[in-house]
Design a protein around this motif. Structure first.
Motif, short mmCIF file in Angstrom:
data_model
loop_
_atom_site.label_atom_id
_atom_site.label_comp_id
_atom_site.label_asym_id
_atom_site.label_seq_id
_atom_site.Cartn_x
_atom_site.Cartn_y
_atom_site.Cartn_z
N THR A 94 0.81 -1.23 0.00
CA THR A 94 0.00 0.00 0.00
C THR A 94 0.83 1.27 0.00
OG1 THR A 94 -0.22 -0.23 2.40
CG2 THR A 94 -2.03 -1.06 1.05
N SER A 95 2.02 1.24 0.64
CA SER A 95 2.81 2.47 0.73
C SER A 95 3.66 2.71 -0.51
CB SER A 95 3.71 2.42 1.98
OG SER A 95 4.60 1.32 1.88
N MET A 96 3.77 1.70 -1.36
CA MET A 96 4.56 1.85 -2.59
C MET A 96 3.67 2.36 -3.72
SD MET A 96 6.87 -1.57 -2.84
CE MET A 96 8.20 -1.93 -1.72
N SER A 97 4.30 3.01 -4.68
CA SER A 97 3.54 3.49 -5.84
C SER A 97 3.10 2.30 -6.69
CB SER A 97 4.40 4.43 -6.69
OG SER A 97 5.43 3.69 -7.35
N VAL A 120 1.25 -4.43 -19.32
CA VAL A 120 0.35 -4.28 -18.17
C VAL A 120 -0.40 -2.95 -18.26
CG1 VAL A 120 0.22 -4.01 -15.65
CG2 VAL A 120 1.66 -5.81 -16.65
N TYR A 121 0.32 -1.89 -18.63
CA TYR A 121 -0.33 -0.58 -18.77
C TYR A 121 -1.33 -0.56 -19.92
CZ TYR A 121 2.82 1.55 -15.32
OH TYR A 121 3.49 1.88 -14.16
N ASP A 122 -1.07 -1.33 -20.98
CA ASP A 122 -2.04 -1.43 -22.08
C ASP A 122 -3.30 -2.15 -21.60
OD1 ASP A 122 -0.46 -0.16 -23.90
OD2 ASP A 122 0.29 -1.97 -24.87
N LEU A 123 -3.10 -3.17 -20.77
CA LEU A 123 -4.22 -3.96 -20.26
C LEU A 123 -5.05 -3.15 -19.26
CD1 LEU A 123 -5.33 -6.93 -20.44
CD2 LEU A 123 -3.92 -7.43 -18.43
N PHE A 124 -4.36 -2.38 -18.41
CA PHE A 124 -5.01 -1.58 -17.37
C PHE A 124 -4.58 -0.11 -17.50
CE2 PHE A 124 -4.29 -5.78 -15.13
CZ PHE A 124 -5.62 -6.20 -15.16
N PRO A 125 -5.17 0.63 -18.44
CA PRO A 125 -4.72 2.02 -18.70
C PRO A 125 -4.76 2.92 -17.46
CG PRO A 125 -6.19 1.28 -20.44
CD PRO A 125 -6.23 0.23 -19.38
N VAL A 126 -5.72 2.68 -16.55
CA VAL A 126 -5.83 3.54 -15.37
C VAL A 126 -4.55 3.45 -14.52
CG1 VAL A 126 -6.95 1.82 -13.86
CG2 VAL A 126 -7.37 4.25 -13.49
N LEU A 127 -3.87 2.31 -14.55
CA LEU A 127 -2.64 2.16 -13.76
C LEU A 127 -1.53 3.04 -14.30
CD1 LEU A 127 -2.49 -1.67 -12.96
CD2 LEU A 127 -3.69 0.17 -11.75
N LYS A 128 -1.51 3.22 -15.60
CA LYS A 128 -0.49 4.11 -16.18
C LYS A 128 -0.73 5.54 -15.71
CE LYS A 128 1.99 5.12 -20.40
NZ LYS A 128 2.13 4.86 -21.85
N PRO A 134 0.52 6.15 -4.53
CA PRO A 134 0.60 4.97 -3.65
C PRO A 134 -0.59 4.04 -3.90
CG PRO A 134 0.95 7.00 -2.40
CD PRO A 134 0.50 7.41 -3.77
N ALA A 135 -0.32 2.74 -3.93
CA ALA A 135 -1.38 1.77 -4.21
C ALA A 135 -2.48 1.81 -3.15
CB ALA A 135 -0.79 0.37 -4.31
N GLY A 136 -2.12 2.22 -1.92
CA GLY A 136 -3.11 2.30 -0.85
C GLY A 136 -4.17 3.35 -1.06
N GLU A 137 -3.93 4.29 -1.98
CA GLU A 137 -4.92 5.35 -2.25
C GLU A 137 -5.91 4.96 -3.34
OE1 GLU A 137 -2.81 8.94 -3.15
OE2 GLU A 137 -1.80 9.02 -1.20
N LEU A 138 -5.73 3.81 -3.95
CA LEU A 138 -6.58 3.41 -5.07
C LEU A 138 -7.89 2.78 -4.59
CD1 LEU A 138 -3.93 1.69 -7.40
CD2 LEU A 138 -4.60 4.09 -7.33
N GLN A 144 -7.01 -4.35 -7.29
CA GLN A 144 -7.01 -5.68 -7.90
C GLN A 144 -6.24 -5.65 -9.22
OE1 GLN A 144 -7.42 -7.68 -5.63
NE2 GLN A 144 -9.15 -8.93 -6.24
N GLN A 145 -6.38 -4.57 -9.98
CA GLN A 145 -5.64 -4.45 -11.23
C GLN A 145 -4.13 -4.41 -10.96
OE1 GLN A 145 -7.08 -1.22 -13.69
NE2 GLN A 145 -9.20 -1.86 -13.49
N VAL A 146 -3.73 -3.70 -9.90
CA VAL A 146 -2.31 -3.67 -9.53
C VAL A 146 -1.82 -5.08 -9.17
CG1 VAL A 146 -0.61 -2.81 -7.86
CG2 VAL A 146 -2.37 -1.27 -8.73
#
Length: 237
Positions: A94-97, A120-128, A134-138, A144-146
């Motif tokens: 969660t604390s990592m980007s 991965v970014y093509d599959l999940f554009p929102v992650l790009k 930080p993953a904890g803010e998503l 789940q995509q991360v």
């Protein structure tokens, strides 16, 4: 008949010295196939997947990947053989980007993994778009995509997902299932435990209904959806 790409055959076992949870359970997945495990709560669905991944000791049975017996290998060694596992909870740092989470997925690799990250970014554009966040803010669906993206960074031949749509909205669930279909089309085998049984069986090449750690029904996803007994007992009519 050639053997399936993955087979967990006649698996019997439980956690530590506790009672057996699985009783002669068999699961298999071919290359590029989506296999879904469904059943009531406490049926041993997640336990069966963890057995395939080496997270509990089998008292009987075997696990083979690509024809190789991997029953005695640790989960880490199974990752090196081409297994990717996404647990249901605590599956991101969660604390990592977002990008650091994906980089953690490539920890075993010695090659240039930027191409896989681009996929991965093509599959999940929102992650790009959120790669520095930080993953904890998503949101739950984005986390789940991360988690799935990080598993894909290992370049798995088999991707195992434990309840990938738990706690997400129906719209996000449909989107995740669409992405899972896309992953399978690249030739990666998918083994998935899912509470949303009806929706999961709709995308499944193969389905397993477990009851009390045993195989109750095994067939194509379509056939299980059409089976009156499966519908009545497990799909709400």
């Amino acid at each position: 008949m050639s053997e399936p790409f993955l087979i967990g055959e006649a698996m019997t076992g439980g956690y530590g010295r506790g009672a057996d949870i699985l009783h002669g359970c068999t699961l298999s997945v071919d290359r590029g196939e989506i296999a879904v495990i469904v059943g009531p709560n406490g049926a041993g669905k997640s336990t069966a997947m963890k057995a395939v991944f080496g997270m509990l000791d089998l008292r009987e049975g075997a696990v083979r990947l690509g024809g190789e017996d991997i029953t005695a290998l640790s989960p880490q060694a199974r990752v090196a053989k081409g297994m990717g596992f996404v647990p249901q909870t605590s599956n991101v740092f969660t604390s990592m980007s977002v990008e650091e989470n994906l980089e953690m997925g490539a920890f075993l690799r010695r090659d240039d993994f930027r191409g896989t990250m681009a996929q991965v970014y093509d599959l999940f554009p929102v992650l790009k778009d959120k790669r520095r966040q930080p993953a904890g803010e998503l949101s739950g669906g984005q986390r789940q995509q991360v988690a799935v993206g990080r598993a894909l960074m290992t370049q798995p031949k088999l991707l195992m997902l434990d309840e990938p749509t738990a706690g997400v909205s129906p719209i996000v669930m449909d989107e995740l299932f669409d992405r899972i279909i896309e992953v399978a089309r690249t030739g990666i085998s998918i083994l998935m435990v899912e509470q949303n049984a009806r929706q999961a069986l709709e995308i499944a090449d193969k389905g397993y209904v477990l009851v009390q750690g045993r195989n109750a029904f095994t067939d194509t996803g379509k056939a299980l959806l059409a089976d009156p007994e499966v519908r009545r007992s497990f799909l709400g009519g």
